[in-house]
Design an enzyme around this catalytic site. Structure first.
Site, PDB file in Angstrom:
ATOM      1  N   LYS A  79     -31.546  41.178   2.955  1.00 37.16           N
ATOM      2  CA  LYS A  79     -32.096  42.026   1.894  1.00 37.16           C
ATOM      3  C   LYS A  79     -32.288  43.423   2.439  1.00 37.16           C
ATOM      4  CE  LYS A  79     -33.510  41.525  -2.436  1.00 37.16           C
ATOM      5  NZ  LYS A  79     -32.803  40.719  -3.443  1.00 37.16           N
ATOM      6  N   GLY A 180     -42.369  40.622 -17.274  1.00 36.29           N
ATOM      7  CA  GLY A 180     -41.415  41.551 -16.690  1.00 36.29           C
ATOM      8  C   GLY A 180     -40.195  41.687 -17.574  1.00 36.29           C
ATOM      9  N   GLY A 182     -37.485  43.922 -17.205  1.00 36.20           N
ATOM     10  CA  GLY A 182     -36.390  44.687 -16.629  1.00 36.20           C
ATOM     11  C   GLY A 182     -35.070  44.157 -17.159  1.00 36.20           C
ATOM     12  N   VAL A 184     -33.144  41.702 -16.193  1.00 34.05           N
ATOM     13  CA  VAL A 184     -33.087  40.246 -16.316  1.00 34.05           C
ATOM     14  C   VAL A 184     -34.054  39.747 -17.389  1.00 34.05           C
ATOM     15  CG1 VAL A 184     -33.411  38.043 -15.129  1.00 34.05           C
ATOM     16  CG2 VAL A 184     -32.357  39.957 -13.929  1.00 34.05           C
ATOM     17  N   GLY A 185     -35.299  40.205 -17.346  1.00 31.05           N
ATOM     18  CA  GLY A 185     -36.285  39.732 -18.300  1.00 31.05           C
ATOM     19  C   GLY A 185     -35.900  40.017 -19.728  1.00 31.05           C
TER      20      GLY A 185
END
Length: 353
Positions: A79, A180, A182, A184-185
């Site tokens: 990451k 959330g 964003g 994806v959400g």
């Protein structure tokens, strides 16, 4: 479950990068290359300190190891995080070109893509300095681009499978809290809305909440209250730690299934959820859709293989739930053991080669 003890897996490397010309401050953590080059997105956010950023990179890179192993991908876990300064940067494109040089300096041991706070344009800038990057504009065959819709599809497939396994019913009419909103959400909320689920939504960005209310007839909930609000399913899709010692005893949902990484503040909370009769779908199993798409792009995979692998997340979770019940384990603990076993086997194969 095998009783073979599995050793703890320390990080292989942690790299700190500073570039005075662009203002770049970044951390790249490589947790494991047992199964292949480490791969993981680049998170961009404000951190209180370089120590806090490093700790985040360590947690996220380890989660990528287990995610990639459980998904059967030929990659290890890594990451990157970029510490975004309070005053911003003068030239975002040049900053990501500098980040690309950091990635390139690792000689292919780490491959990056977008994550929270970064996007396709950022990866295009990084790609000017390195070939070890994915999440680039979609190719003519449909592979590539923003991987977040694939993450949402995988979470949705997992949620359907978990509901069918636990309640033998459909999502229609269930109340789902999406924490959330964003990329994806919001995509997950759209999929849930189409099924007839009732949505509760929360985000620190009031504009995103207003959009979800308008598009999905959702009910807004305060960001600090949604985790413990009355609902059937909680879908954490923000940053990690939604389930913690302060919330685990107040949770009213009967299923936790979302896209966020490290949803449990510590692994022991899975047992407490199980004790309360709450099914926790292991986050690094259900949110693997995005990295599946990224790996296909980087490895010249095709769209059909991505679709098959993402849709297989649901049946994979269902099988894990049944196996865990048969063995008297939580799905989280069983998933962890399976992932660690695959990584240990990968090291054994490498040593024997």
């Amino acid at each position: 479950m095998s009783s073979r003890p599995l050793p703890e897996l320390p990080h292989e490397a942690v790299h700190l990068f500073h570039d005075d010309e662009t203002g770049l401050r970044a951390v790249i953590a490589i947790h494991s290359t047992a199964l292949g080059p480490a791969i993981g997105g680049c998170r961009v956010q404000r951190y209180a300190s370089e120590t806090a950023a490093t700790q985040d990179a360590l947690r996220l890179s380890e989660a990528m190891t287990w995610k990639n192993a459980l998904a059967g991908l030929p990659f290890g876990g890594g990451k990157a995080v970029i510490l975004w300064p309070e005053h911003g940067v003068a030239d975002r494109t040049r900053l990501f070109e500098a980040f690309g040089r950091c990635v390139h300096s690792l000689g292919g041991r780490f491959v990056t893509a977008e994550d929270a706070g970064s996007g396709v344009a950022d990866m295009q800038a990084a790609a000017r300095s390195t070939s070890h990057v994915a999440g680039l504009p979609r190719r003519a065959d449909g592979v590539g681009g923003d991987p977040s819709p694939w993450t949402a599809r995988g979470v949705f497939a997992a949620m359907q499978a978990a509901v069918a396994e636990r309640d033998d019913r459909a999502l229609a009419g269930m109340t789902v809290g999406v924490q959330g909103l964003g990329h994806v959400g919001m995509a997950l909320a759209a999929l849930l809305h189409r099924t007839g689920a009732r949505l509760l939504v929360a985000d620190v960005d009031n504009g995103r909440v207003a959009e979800a209310v308008r598009r999905f007839d959702a009910e807004p909930v305060a960001a600090d209250a949604i985790v413990t609000a009355p609902m059937d399913i909680l879908a954490p899709c923000a940053l990690g730690g939604a389930i913690n010692p302060a919330t685990v005893h107040k949770l009213q949902a009967r299923l936790v299934c979302g896209a966020a990484n490290n949803q449990l503040e510590h692994p022991g909370l899975a047992a407490e959820l199980a004790r309360r009769g709450i099914l926790y779908a292991p986050d690094y199993l259900v949110n693997a859709g995005g990295i599946i798409a990224v790996c296909a792009e980087y490895g010249d995979g095709d769209l059909a293989s991505v679709e098959r692998a993402v849709e297989a997340i649901g049946p994979g979770l269902a099988a894990l739930i049944r196996d865990a019940e048969a063995k008297g384990e939580t799905p989280a603990r069983l998933a962890d053991h399976l992932a660690r076993t695959r990584v240990a086997d990968g090291w054994s194969r490498r040593r024997a080669a």
